[in-house]
Design an enzyme around this catalytic site. Structure first.
Site, PDB file in Angstrom:
ATOM      1  N   GLU A 180       3.679  -4.858  12.023  1.00 30.04           N
ATOM      2  CA  GLU A 180       2.833  -3.465  12.068  1.00 30.04           C
ATOM      3  C   GLU A 180       1.497  -4.074  11.090  1.00 30.04           C
ATOM      4  O   GLU A 180       1.253  -4.695   9.715  1.00 30.04           O
ATOM      5  CB  GLU A 180       3.273  -2.404  11.439  1.00 30.04           C
ATOM      6  CG  GLU A 180       2.565  -1.056  10.982  1.00 30.04           C
ATOM      7  CD  GLU A 180       1.283  -0.896  10.244  1.00 30.04           C
ATOM      8  OE1 GLU A 180       0.514  -0.915  11.085  1.00 30.04           O
ATOM      9  OE2 GLU A 180       1.869  -0.381   9.484  1.00 30.04           O
ATOM     10  N   GLY A 202       0.888 -12.124   9.068  1.00 35.16           N
ATOM     11  CA  GLY A 202       1.678 -12.090  10.185  1.00 35.16           C
ATOM     12  C   GLY A 202       1.532 -12.926  11.263  1.00 35.16           C
ATOM     13  O   GLY A 202       2.960 -13.267  11.881  1.00 35.16           O
ATOM     14  N   GLY A 259       1.747  -5.917   7.524  1.00 30.78           N
ATOM     15  CA  GLY A 259       1.200  -6.358   6.551  1.00 30.78           C
ATOM     16  C   GLY A 259      -0.496  -7.279   6.828  1.00 30.78           C
ATOM     17  O   GLY A 259      -0.397  -6.790   7.694  1.00 30.78           O
ATOM     18  N   CYS A 273      -3.774   0.670   6.810  1.00 28.24           N
ATOM     19  CA  CYS A 273      -4.009   0.313   7.854  1.00 28.24           C
ATOM     20  C   CYS A 273      -4.734   1.553   8.949  1.00 28.24           C
ATOM     21  O   CYS A 273      -5.858   0.897   9.944  1.00 28.24           O
ATOM     22  CB  CYS A 273      -3.329  -0.819   8.182  1.00 28.24           C
ATOM     23  SG  CYS A 273      -1.377   0.344   8.615  1.00 28.24           S
ATOM     24  N   ASN A 318       0.496  -1.580   0.021  1.00 28.38           N
ATOM     25  CA  ASN A 318       0.483   0.001  -0.287  1.00 28.38           C
ATOM     26  C   ASN A 318       0.472   1.394   0.267  1.00 28.38           C
ATOM     27  O   ASN A 318       0.370   2.528  -0.693  1.00 28.38           O
ATOM     28  CB  ASN A 318      -1.333  -0.096   1.155  1.00 28.38           C
ATOM     29  CG  ASN A 318      -0.255   0.121   2.711  1.00 28.38           C
ATOM     30  OD1 ASN A 318       0.787  -1.165   2.697  1.00 28.38           O
ATOM     31  ND2 ASN A 318      -1.118   0.298   3.764  1.00 28.38           N
ATOM     32  N   GLU A 329       7.182   2.003  14.988  1.00 29.58           N
ATOM     33  CA  GLU A 329       8.172   2.640  14.209  1.00 29.58           C
ATOM     34  C   GLU A 329       7.545   4.162  14.284  1.00 29.58           C
ATOM     35  O   GLU A 329       6.989   4.819  15.072  1.00 29.58           O
ATOM     36  CB  GLU A 329       7.571   1.696  12.820  1.00 29.58           C
ATOM     37  CG  GLU A 329       6.875   0.297  13.075  1.00 29.58           C
ATOM     38  CD  GLU A 329       6.633   0.317  11.569  1.00 29.58           C
ATOM     39  OE1 GLU A 329       7.555  -0.971  10.438  1.00 29.58           O
ATOM     40  OE2 GLU A 329       5.654  -0.067  11.330  1.00 29.58           O
TER      41      GLU A 329
END
Length: 498
Positions: free
Chosen positions: A248, A231, A226, A282, A152, A460
């Site tokens: 994430e 994940g 993802g 997301c 994305n 992050e």
């Protein structure tokens, strides 16, 4: 490696295999036509890339943090110099509007490289006086970081994994998304032209390459962005080697509008939050929770705005919403729209699809607004990852919080109210890693980003991210005379043969 090949050419990297089974075609989502063919890596090549990174990381971590910071500044400058080209590549294989790719993705990627270049000077080390000893704590790199990037926002996510990992002293092996690899390949190509040899590697390929990285015994840390299901599979594979992971994952984010909110401000934020990046985010504001007193007005005004969204080729500067990244993703989102209708929700508005015959084969989904949505419907609880927004009414603050926290996800949320005390109270009650009050601006470089629950773990894009890519090592040195514990036996050494 070159990412400017014509569709008939094959893009190869250092670790491309010779097996035709590792070759894959990248399509332009706007037209459905091939834009590139990539010769991916095989398992053997992936192993060689990890080994090369492992061998290189010793020299890289031996450089001072300031020196690593200088390299990252050079990389940030080079990405800026090539930003227009990288953005065009992203639009060609991801489909998003070029303006969004250039103004959001690339600017964010550059900011991330610059941020961690500067944070190298603030590497979290400390010295503590423990009396008879000095306790030195350093941040030690894991060695090799495996970075698995989603489709994305490829350049943003590539920077978000490369920059902190390199800052701490790791080498990186990055797997681009097979659906949209071109911008990541170009960023890595630039990085490899600037950084010391073998510090950064790229292994294009499908899910089996990601699985091999997740299970590799020389990988010290895995950074994955993802879907939650993927994940979870990565975590299970990594568990065999007890490899730590940073996850994430997805989001089903509540955008809460109270009856005292400034609707002239809230509505544009809601529309941008719901349809930015085609909803393939997301952080999408996919659940708009509206207090009963203003629900009908919000529904009316939102429904009037949706048909004005222009859907089309991301290369067209007039496009607001581009296509889905693949035909499979298009089909998935359309299936969710069918599910919503079958469950009793009402399609309150949709934007028209492009009429241009050239775009007939593109992967377009009409931006869709649902009303009459119950909190337990699948379209209200599951991540759709497309341009679909649900409006859900609530009566009071307690119900708003209950609905907002009523999914497995916990990434971001929005709260719109003129009552500052309620804004803080609700923000504290929401189960989310980040809450926006009276805005929904996702340009948050420097602020810890990450979620809870099905949205993953770890943070992050901030100072604390350095701890995600290194572990604390303590070294205790004598300071003056250290007494031997009294219970230890006393030994007298009189000679070699004593």
């Amino acid at each position: 490696m070159t990412t400017t090949s014509s569709p008939g050419d094959v893009i190869r990297t250092r670790w491309s295999s010779s097996d035709d089974a590792d070759q894959f075609t990248v399509e332009n989502p706007a037209t459905g036509e091939p834009v590139a063919v990539v010769q991916g890596a095989g398992v053997k090549e992936t192993d060689l890339a990890v080994q090369a990174a492992y061998d290189a990381h010793f020299a890289w971590k031996a450089r001072s943090p300031r020196e690593r910071g200088r390299w990252l500044w050079k990389l940030a400058q080079a990405v800026r110099e090539n930003a227009d080209e990288i953005a065009a590549l992203e639009t060609s294989d991801n489909g998003k509007p070029l303006t969004q790719a250039r103004q959001f993705d690339l600017e964010a990627a550059i900011a991330i490289f610059e941020l961690f270049a500067s944070l190298c000077e603030a590497m979290p080390n400390q010295v503590r006086d423990a009396g008879s000893t000095l306790d030195i704590t350093t941040l030690e790199p894991y060695g090799v970081v495996a970075a698995i990037v989603p489709f994305n926002w490829p350049p943003l996510h590539a920077a978000g994994k490369l920059a902190p990992a390199l800052a701490v002293g790791n080498a990186v092996v990055i797997k681009p998304p097979e659906q949209a690899p071109l911008s990541v390949l170009r960023v890595v190509e630039i990085a490899q032209s600037i950084l010391p040899d073998d510090v950064v590697h790229v292994v294009p390929g499908t899910g089996r390459i990601g699985a091999r990285l997740a299970g590799h015994e020389l990988v010290g840390k895995i950074s994955f962005t993802g879907a939650p299901s993927t994940g979870s599979a990565v975590i299970k594979t990594a568990a065999d080697n007890l490899t730590p992971t940073l996850m994430e994952l997805g989001g089903k984010n509540p955008f809460i509008v109270f009856d005292d909110a400034d609707l002239d401000s809230a509505l544009p934020w809601a529309i941008e939050g719901g349809f930015f990046n085609q909803g393939e985010a997301c952080t999408a504001a996919s659940r708009v929770l509206v207090q009963a007193g203003v629900h009908d007005e919000v529904a009316r005004r939102y429904a009037e705005a949706v048909p004005r969204l222009r859907v089309g080729d991301g290369a067209d500067p007039g496009t607001h919403v581009g296509p889905m990244v693949t035909e499979a993703q298009r089909r998935r989102v359309l299936d969710y729209i069918d599910v919503g209708i079958a469950e009793g929700a009402m399609v309150a508005a949709q934007a028209p699809l492009p009429a241009d015959p050239r775009l007939a084969g593109g992967f377009y989904v009409p931006p869709t607004l649902f009303t009459g949505v119950r909190r337990d419907m699948r379209i209200a609880t599951q991540e759709i990852f497309g341009p679909v927004v649900t409006l859900i009414p609530f009566q009071d603050e307690a119900e708003a919080v209950s609905i907002a926290n009523g999914t497995d996800f916990g990434l971001v949320a929005g709260v719109f109210t003129r009552d500052s005390e309620r804004a803080l109270r609700v923000s504290r009650a929401l189960r989310a890693g980040m809450v926006f009050v009276n805005n929904y601006n996702r340009a948050f470089t420097g602020t810890p980003f990450g979620g809870v629950g099905a949205s993953g773990y770890g943070r992050e894009h901030a100072l604390e991210t350095l701890h995600e890519f290194g572990y604390s090592k303590s070294i205790r040195l004598p300071s003056g005379t250290s007494e031997i514990p009294r219970w230890a036996p006393s030994l007298e050494v009189t000679g070699r043969n004593g």
